[in-house]
Enzyme design. Structure first.
Site: not given
Ligand code: A3D
Length: 324
Positions: A17, A121, A178
């Protein structure tokens, strides 16, 4: 009439984000509102990024929110809410936790941004996109997922590094879900129009060695997310997934008609009915405007079918658990 900048809502203000917000601002894509359930986190991150506006030369505004009402009017919503995997976990291990989160997120997007294009994502990606579409009830072309742009960029990068050429001249495509069964399409990969296998065979002067090198690149592509997780230990990749999703959002906002590999709903294309999987598609002002079909040989089709089956299994699991 009054012109207004597009509004981009980011649901999830974690690792991905934060980079999404910074890239959207640096590219002047639109005003950004970042929502997270953690109090003050999105406010702090967006303030930090906004204070570089003079340096990065952007006029768009950035704000943080803990109230979904603030996403009202968003034209594009990018969803990263959920948990990322840690070493030893597969993306599928996130299904239970992230399904519940995505369901709640989808209900709020439906309520507060009913006209938005939604790019998901959160993992496991194909299942989470399916759930988002199901809960919002939006037209399928308005809900799609980021995976293929990143997986294809990883594949292209590894090819460029191996051949010592600019990655800008590499075209490489990854199809399918994926996950570990994703399908890097070797036969279609080329460098400035020259098939990659021909480049490798010329380099090694040995077809067997060229194949061995390409097999390793294909395996590394499928495991690329895991490779980063093992190095980071505390979470998963976040710079490159954000870059990929911003490319998709830009294609929508600027009606670019880019052909990008995305997780899109198939209705008969590639022989698949009613499932979300990664395929090339025209992305423009109407979201997923058209699926771009291409012919697969027997081996590629078998790999694609296997990948689609793993997506189907996950979707069935969600149904069995009452999540879908
Ligand atoms: P992270 O840094 O943990 O961020 C996730 C955010 O979501 C945190 O700030 C949480 O507070 C917030 N959150 C949790 N519950 C809620 C809710 N109910 N409403 C709103 N926000 C909430 O994770 P990240 O940014 O590293 O990754 C996020 C997601 O992307 C994960 O599921 C990963 O597995 C996924 N991801 C996907 C890819 C693809 O290429 C598809 C690549 C890397 C990560």
């Amino acid at each position: 009439m009054e012109f207004k900048r597009p509004k981009i809502a980011l649901i999830g203000g974690g690792q991905i984000g934060g980079v999404l917000a910074q890239l959207a601002a640096q590219r002047n894509l639109g005003d950004v509102v970042m929502f997270d359930i953690v109090e003050n986190l999105p406010q702090g991150k967006t303030l930090d990024i906004a204070e570089a506006s003079r340096i990065d030369r952007f006029d768009v505004s950035l704000s943080g929110a803990n109230d979904y009402k603030d996403i009202e009017g968003a034209g594009v919503v990018i969803v990263t809410a959920g948990v990322p995997r840690k070493p030893g976990m597969s993306r599928d291990d996130l299904l239970g936790t992230n399904s519940k989160i995505i369901k709640g997120v989808a209900e709020n997007i439906k309520k507060y941004a009913p006209d938005a294009y939604v790019i998901v994502i959160s993992n496991p990606l194909d299942a989470m996109v399916t759930l988002m579409r199901e809960v919002t009830g939006f037209p399928a072309g308005r809900v799609f997922g980021q995976a293929g742009v990143l997986d294809s960029s990883r594949f292209a990068s590894f090819i460029a590094w191996e051949l010592g050429v600019s990655v800008k001249d590499v075209n490489a495509l990854v199809l399918g879900g994926h996950g570990d069964t994703m399908v890097p399409l070797v036969r279609y990969a080329n460098v400035a129009g020259v098939p990659v296998m021909e480049m490798l065979e010329r380099k090694y002067k040995d077809p067997a060695k060229a194949k061995e090198v390409m097999d390793a690149i294909v395996a590394r592509t499928a495991d690329a997310g895991g490779e980063v997780v093992r190095l980071l230990k505390t979470g998963s990749a976040f710079y490159s997934p954000a870059s990929a999703a911003i490319q998709m959002a830009e294609a929508v906002i600027k009606d670019e008609k880019r052909i990008l590999p995305v997780c899109a709903r198939l209705d008969g294309e590639f022989g698949v009915n009613g499932y979300y999987v990664g395929v090339p598609a025209v992305i423009g002002g109407k979201g997923v405007e058209k699926i771009v079909e291409l012919s697969l040989n027997e081996t590629e089709q078998a790999m694609f079918d296997k990948s689609v089956n793993s997506v189907k299994t996950l979707v069935d699991d969600m149904k069995r658990l009452g999540l879908l």
